[in-house]
Design a protein around this motif. Structure first.
Motif, PDB file in Angstrom:
ATOM      1  N   VAL A  11       0.813  -1.291  -0.033  1.00 45.99           N
ATOM      2  CA  VAL A  11       0.016   0.013   0.030  1.00 45.99           C
ATOM      3  C   VAL A  11       0.720   1.348   0.168  1.00 45.99           C
ATOM      4  O   VAL A  11       0.370   2.326  -0.700  1.00 45.99           O
ATOM      5  N   ASP A  12       2.091   1.220   0.590  1.00 48.33           N
ATOM      6  CA  ASP A  12       2.953   2.210   0.568  1.00 48.33           C
ATOM      7  C   ASP A  12       3.155   2.686  -1.000  1.00 48.33           C
ATOM      8  O   ASP A  12       3.285   3.931  -1.126  1.00 48.33           O
ATOM      9  N   ILE A  13       3.433   1.643  -1.789  1.00 49.52           N
ATOM     10  CA  ILE A  13       3.757   2.181  -3.245  1.00 49.52           C
ATOM     11  C   ILE A  13       2.462   2.593  -3.861  1.00 49.52           C
ATOM     12  O   ILE A  13       2.494   3.846  -4.475  1.00 49.52           O
ATOM     13  N   THR A  14       1.411   1.979  -3.611  1.00 47.27           N
ATOM     14  CA  THR A  14       0.384   2.722  -4.476  1.00 47.27           C
ATOM     15  C   THR A  14      -0.195   3.945  -3.870  1.00 47.27           C
ATOM     16  O   THR A  14      -0.416   4.885  -4.551  1.00 47.27           O
ATOM     17  N   ASP A  15      -0.094   4.145  -2.599  1.00 51.92           N
ATOM     18  CA  ASP A  15      -0.324   5.660  -2.108  1.00 51.92           C
ATOM     19  C   ASP A  15       0.826   6.574  -2.589  1.00 51.92           C
ATOM     20  O   ASP A  15       0.303   7.812  -2.920  1.00 51.92           O
ATOM     21  N   THR A  16       1.856   6.354  -2.528  1.00 53.05           N
ATOM     22  CA  THR A  16       2.948   7.310  -2.983  1.00 53.05           C
ATOM     23  C   THR A  16       2.723   7.604  -4.513  1.00 53.05           C
ATOM     24  O   THR A  16       2.971   8.653  -4.915  1.00 53.05           O
ATOM     25  N   TYR A  17       2.871   6.365  -5.270  1.00 57.74           N
ATOM     26  CA  TYR A  17       2.547   6.585  -6.828  1.00 57.74           C
ATOM     27  C   TYR A  17       1.437   7.399  -6.962  1.00 57.74           C
ATOM     28  O   TYR A  17       1.510   8.420  -7.831  1.00 57.74           O
ATOM     29  N   HIS A  24       1.089  15.439 -10.775  1.00 55.38           N
ATOM     30  CA  HIS A  24       1.485  15.570 -12.276  1.00 55.38           C
ATOM     31  C   HIS A  24       0.303  15.408 -13.097  1.00 55.38           C
ATOM     32  O   HIS A  24       0.515  15.573 -14.542  1.00 55.38           O
ATOM     33  N   GLY A  25      -0.929  15.648 -12.692  1.00 57.80           N
ATOM     34  CA  GLY A  25      -2.202  15.798 -13.670  1.00 57.80           C
ATOM     35  C   GLY A  25      -2.791  14.434 -14.138  1.00 57.80           C
ATOM     36  O   GLY A  25      -3.491  14.465 -14.951  1.00 57.80           O
ATOM     37  N   TYR A  26      -2.527  13.411 -13.425  1.00 58.53           N
ATOM     38  CA  TYR A  26      -3.154  11.991 -13.894  1.00 58.53           C
ATOM     39  C   TYR A  26      -4.244  11.834 -12.855  1.00 58.53           C
ATOM     40  O   TYR A  26      -4.124  12.092 -11.711  1.00 58.53           O
ATOM     41  N   ARG A  27      -5.269  10.937 -13.483  1.00 60.58           N
ATOM     42  CA  ARG A  27      -6.273  10.756 -12.440  1.00 60.58           C
ATOM     43  C   ARG A  27      -5.787   9.095 -12.152  1.00 60.58           C
ATOM     44  O   ARG A  27      -4.936   8.669 -13.196  1.00 60.58           O
ATOM     45  N   VAL A  28      -5.783   8.619 -10.983  1.00 64.48           N
ATOM     46  CA  VAL A  28      -5.240   7.287 -10.481  1.00 64.48           C
ATOM     47  C   VAL A  28      -6.406   6.448  -9.965  1.00 64.48           C
ATOM     48  O   VAL A  28      -7.310   6.879  -8.942  1.00 64.48           O
ATOM     49  N   ILE A  29      -6.359   5.134 -10.042  1.00 69.15           N
ATOM     50  CA  ILE A  29      -7.228   4.253  -9.422  1.00 69.15           C
ATOM     51  C   ILE A  29      -5.942   3.123  -9.151  1.00 69.15           C
ATOM     52  O   ILE A  29      -5.032   3.055  -9.602  1.00 69.15           O
ATOM     53  N   THR A  30      -6.534   2.496  -7.963  1.00 67.10           N
ATOM     54  CA  THR A  30      -5.457   1.353  -7.206  1.00 67.10           C
ATOM     55  C   THR A  30      -6.064   0.352  -7.277  1.00 67.10           C
ATOM     56  O   THR A  30      -7.036   0.217  -6.906  1.00 67.10           O
ATOM     57  N   SER A  51       2.196  -1.987 -12.769  1.00 64.67           N
ATOM     58  CA  SER A  51       1.824  -3.300 -12.018  1.00 64.67           C
ATOM     59  C   SER A  51       3.175  -3.739 -11.608  1.00 64.67           C
ATOM     60  O   SER A  51       3.912  -4.168 -12.283  1.00 64.67           O
ATOM     61  N   ASP A  52       3.103  -4.324 -10.263  1.00 64.42           N
ATOM     62  CA  ASP A  52       3.943  -5.115  -9.605  1.00 64.42           C
ATOM     63  C   ASP A  52       4.108  -6.284 -10.333  1.00 64.42           C
ATOM     64  O   ASP A  52       2.900  -6.833 -10.542  1.00 64.42           O
ATOM     65  N   CYS A  53       5.060  -7.117 -10.404  1.00 61.37           N
ATOM     66  CA  CYS A  53       5.172  -8.705 -10.697  1.00 61.37           C
ATOM     67  C   CYS A  53       4.472  -9.479  -9.738  1.00 61.37           C
ATOM     68  O   CYS A  53       3.774 -10.370 -10.231  1.00 61.37           O
ATOM     69  N   MET A  54       5.185  -9.550  -8.482  1.00 65.42           N
ATOM     70  CA  MET A  54       4.827 -10.505  -7.330  1.00 65.42           C
ATOM     71  C   MET A  54       3.789  -9.937  -6.584  1.00 65.42           C
ATOM     72  O   MET A  54       3.962  -8.900  -5.813  1.00 65.42           O
ATOM     73  N   SER A  94       3.527 -10.024 -22.562  1.00 63.16           N
ATOM     74  CA  SER A  94       2.985  -8.960 -23.735  1.00 63.16           C
ATOM     75  C   SER A  94       3.102  -7.540 -23.150  1.00 63.16           C
ATOM     76  O   SER A  94       2.570  -6.699 -23.780  1.00 63.16           O
ATOM     77  N   HIS A  95       4.069  -7.246 -21.922  1.00 63.97           N
ATOM     78  CA  HIS A  95       3.880  -5.876 -21.477  1.00 63.97           C
ATOM     79  C   HIS A  95       4.789  -4.951 -22.311  1.00 63.97           C
ATOM     80  O   HIS A  95       5.560  -5.452 -23.186  1.00 63.97           O
ATOM     81  N   ASN A  96       4.669  -3.754 -22.167  1.00 64.64           N
ATOM     82  CA  ASN A  96       5.268  -2.570 -22.968  1.00 64.64           C
ATOM     83  C   ASN A  96       6.617  -2.290 -22.546  1.00 64.64           C
ATOM     84  O   ASN A  96       7.573  -2.150 -23.366  1.00 64.64           O
ATOM     85  N   LEU A  97       6.687  -2.213 -21.216  1.00 68.50           N
ATOM     86  CA  LEU A  97       8.070  -1.955 -20.452  1.00 68.50           C
ATOM     87  C   LEU A  97       8.155  -2.698 -19.110  1.00 68.50           C
ATOM     88  O   LEU A  97       7.163  -2.808 -18.366  1.00 68.50           O
ATOM     89  N   PHE A  98       9.524  -2.727 -18.930  1.00 75.59           N
ATOM     90  CA  PHE A  98       9.645  -3.579 -17.386  1.00 75.59           C
ATOM     91  C   PHE A  98      10.758  -2.520 -16.985  1.00 75.59           C
ATOM     92  O   PHE A  98      11.675  -2.089 -17.462  1.00 75.59           O
ATOM     93  N   LEU A  99      10.422  -2.251 -15.441  1.00 78.07           N
ATOM     94  CA  LEU A  99      11.271  -1.336 -14.807  1.00 78.07           C
ATOM     95  C   LEU A  99      11.639  -2.046 -13.481  1.00 78.07           C
ATOM     96  O   LEU A  99      10.835  -2.683 -12.754  1.00 78.07           O
ATOM     97  N   ARG A 100      12.856  -2.128 -13.350  1.00 79.19           N
ATOM     98  CA  ARG A 100      13.510  -2.504 -11.888  1.00 79.19           C
ATOM     99  C   ARG A 100      13.266  -1.687 -10.655  1.00 79.19           C
ATOM    100  O   ARG A 100      13.695  -0.727 -10.766  1.00 79.19           O
ATOM    101  N   LYS A 101      12.672  -2.491  -9.640  1.00 78.55           N
ATOM    102  CA  LYS A 101      12.422  -1.721  -8.371  1.00 78.55           C
ATOM    103  C   LYS A 101      13.698  -1.505  -7.609  1.00 78.55           C
ATOM    104  O   LYS A 101      14.394  -2.550  -7.737  1.00 78.55           O
ATOM    105  N   PRO A 102      14.069  -0.498  -6.902  1.00 82.13           N
ATOM    106  CA  PRO A 102      13.096   0.710  -6.989  1.00 82.13           C
ATOM    107  C   PRO A 102      12.984   1.476  -8.042  1.00 82.13           C
ATOM    108  O   PRO A 102      14.044   1.650  -8.749  1.00 82.13           O
TER     109      PRO A 102
END
Length: 120
Positions: A11-17, A24-30, A51-54, A94-102
């Motif tokens: 939840v810390d990640i979804t709240d922070t993002y 920055h002008g986006y609407r967000v659902i979690t 989305s997180d993977c795990m 079939s994802h568009n991009l992968f980003l390593r955390k953090p």
């Protein structure tokens, strides 16, 4: 204003993002896992998914596959994230991009802008 769906069991990640992306002008659902995200996507189709993977119930790779099967899902930009990419077989996803955390927020904003036409 683009709608972003953020999926993570921490939840810390979804709240922070959410907070930062809304500034920055986006609407967000979690959502807290893939099945929850799939239900929410059916109710309010997002312009992009982060989305997180795990995660419990349905992981990020399963979510991506399920989204692709929905009408319009083939064109939906999906960013997958994980702190342990070696645990996932990303070659079949079939994802568009992968980003390593953090994930650094400036990089996330840059990639969202690249994947959403007409956004800075």
């Amino acid at each position: 204003m683009p709608l972003l769906l953020i999926v993570d069991d921490e939840v810390d990640i979804t709240d922070t993002y959410s907070m930062l992306l809304e500034l920055h002008g986006y609407r967000v659902i979690t959502a807290c896992h893939g099945a929850d995200a799939l239900d929410k996507a059916r109710q309010h189709w997002p312009d992009l998914v982060i989305s997180d993977c795990m995660m419990p119930v349905m992981n990020g790779l399963e979510l991506c596959a399920a989204l692709r099967r929905l009408p319009g899902g083939a064109q939906l930009p999906v960013i997958l994230c994980s702190g342990a990419p070696e645990r996932h077989d990303l070659s079949q996803s079939s994802h568009n991009l992968f980003l390593r955390k953090p994930v650094f927020f400036d990089r996330l904003l840059e990639e969202i802008g690249r994947l959403l036409p007409g956004r800075p």
